[in-house]
Design a protein around this motif. Structure first.
Motif, mmCIF file in Angstrom:
data_model
loop_
_atom_site.group_PDB
_atom_site.id
_atom_site.type_symbol
_atom_site.label_atom_id
_atom_site.label_comp_id
_atom_site.label_asym_id
_atom_site.label_seq_id
_atom_site.Cartn_x
_atom_site.Cartn_y
_atom_site.Cartn_z
ATOM 1 N N SER A 1 0.816 -1.213 0.000
ATOM 2 C CA SER A 1 0.000 0.000 0.000
ATOM 3 C C SER A 1 0.848 1.259 0.000
ATOM 4 C CB SER A 1 -0.932 0.011 1.215
ATOM 5 O OG SER A 1 -0.174 0.152 2.418
ATOM 6 N N LEU A 2 2.168 1.123 -0.028
ATOM 7 C CA LEU A 2 3.064 2.274 -0.025
ATOM 8 C C LEU A 2 3.428 2.679 -1.455
ATOM 9 C CD1 LEU A 2 5.554 1.419 2.868
ATOM 10 C CD2 LEU A 2 3.621 2.997 2.921
ATOM 11 N N GLN B 1 1.235 6.799 1.166
ATOM 12 C CA GLN B 1 0.233 5.872 0.678
ATOM 13 C C GLN B 1 0.262 5.827 -0.847
ATOM 14 O OE1 GLN B 1 -3.669 6.560 2.194
ATOM 15 N NE2 GLN B 1 -4.575 4.767 1.193
ATOM 16 N N ALA B 2 0.130 4.632 -1.388
ATOM 17 C CA ALA B 2 0.190 4.469 -2.840
ATOM 18 C C ALA B 2 -0.909 5.279 -3.519
ATOM 19 C CB ALA B 2 0.058 2.992 -3.203
ATOM 20 N N CYS B 3 -0.541 5.907 -4.618
ATOM 21 C CA CYS B 3 -1.475 6.765 -5.348
ATOM 22 C C CYS B 3 -2.305 5.910 -6.305
ATOM 23 C CB CYS B 3 -0.696 7.829 -6.122
ATOM 24 S SG CYS B 3 -1.712 9.194 -6.705
ATOM 25 N N THR C 1 -5.441 11.098 -4.955
ATOM 26 C CA THR C 1 -6.331 10.075 -4.410
ATOM 27 C C THR C 1 -5.577 8.761 -4.195
ATOM 28 O OG1 THR C 1 -8.398 8.867 -4.820
ATOM 29 C CG2 THR C 1 -7.052 9.362 -6.724
ATOM 30 N N PRO C 2 -5.911 7.992 -3.167
ATOM 31 C CA PRO C 2 -6.997 8.193 -2.198
ATOM 32 C C PRO C 2 -6.670 9.209 -1.091
ATOM 33 C CG PRO C 2 -5.813 6.211 -1.674
ATOM 34 C CD PRO C 2 -5.214 6.714 -2.961
ATOM 35 N N THR C 3 -5.361 9.480 -0.933
ATOM 36 C CA THR C 3 -4.931 10.472 0.059
ATOM 37 C C THR C 3 -4.089 11.520 -0.638
ATOM 38 O OG1 THR C 3 -4.887 8.795 1.808
ATOM 39 C CG2 THR C 3 -3.658 10.843 2.211
#
Length: 232
Positions: free
Chosen positions: A23-24, A63-65, A91-93
């Motif tokens: 997820s990174l 966080q992975a884009c 996104t998501p962050t």
């Protein structure tokens, strides 16, 4: 029983770590995005630019884009040397990081072939061309020896120092008190008279000259060594 429990816990930890790692955002991907952005910018202005990307801090966790990374910069696209490229995810962050890059452009620039003295009039043998990164030449540079031969140095230069427009000065081609030719145009007719320069001048300067016949002081523009164009 205890051994089976320990193996089960260890498997759970490794699985959690693997999911978290997936997820990174890849730092290599961020660096590549910055590289492509800087290269595209540089290629619009220079041939064969070289881009070096500073490695990011490996401890950075983002966080992975989900979407495509976007790159931007507040510096001019034709900037050489050090640049800072922003990389943004929406996104998501939402997050933004900045990557340092260096843009190198090698060009054959004119340098002093040996130590040169102030006020020296340059000859072809006084200079040579060498490949240099122009991002290091903040005072400017000169690409052709033809643009410096016959020019005069403002200050001394060490061997290997790049010549700049600021390091040169045009030679005075008219000296105060020098006898000059005054040239005046009257329609299709050209009149030439003798005169005396009342000040030093370089090519294109407007100076005062005295007509030797009438002793009248007029203004004219230096057209060539010893030649001043005046208006009748």
């Amino acid at each position: 029983m205890i051994r089976r429990l320990l193996l089960s816990c260890l498997s759970a930890v490794l699985l959690t770590h693997s999911v978290y790692a997936d997820s990174l955002q890849s730092l290599a991907g961020i660096e590549q995005t910055a590289y492509v952005f800087a290269m595209n910018d540089a290629q619009a202005y220079y041939d064969n630019p070289q881009i070096t990307v500073d490695a990011m801090d490996k401890r950075l966790r983002l966080q992975a884009c989900d979407g495509k990374l976007s790159a931007f910069s507040s510096s001019s696209a034709d900037t050489t040397g050090n640049r800072t490229i922003g990389i943004r995810c929406s996104t998501p962050t939402e997050w933004t990081v900045y990557v340092s890059v260096k843009v190198k452009v090698l060009r054959p620039v004119v340098v002093a072939a040996r130590a040169l003295s102030a006020n020296q009039v340059l000859k072809a043998s006084d200079v040579k061309t060498v490949m240099q990164d122009i991002s290091d030449l903040r005072q400017g540079f000169i690409l052709s020896p033809d643009n410096v031969v016959g020019q005069q140095l403002r200050y001394s230069l060490a061997m290997g120092t790049a010549l700049t427009p600021r390091s040169l000065k045009q030679q005075k081609i008219v000296q105060r008190g020098e006898q000059v030719i005054l040239v005046a145009q009257a329609g299709s007719m050209e009149v030439r008279m003798n005169g005396m320069a009342m000040e030093d001048a370089i090519l294109g300067d407007k100076i005062k000259v005295k007509n030797s016949s009438s002793n009248r002081v007029v203004e004219g523009v230096v057209q060539a060594p010893g030649v001043v164009q005046v208006t009748m």
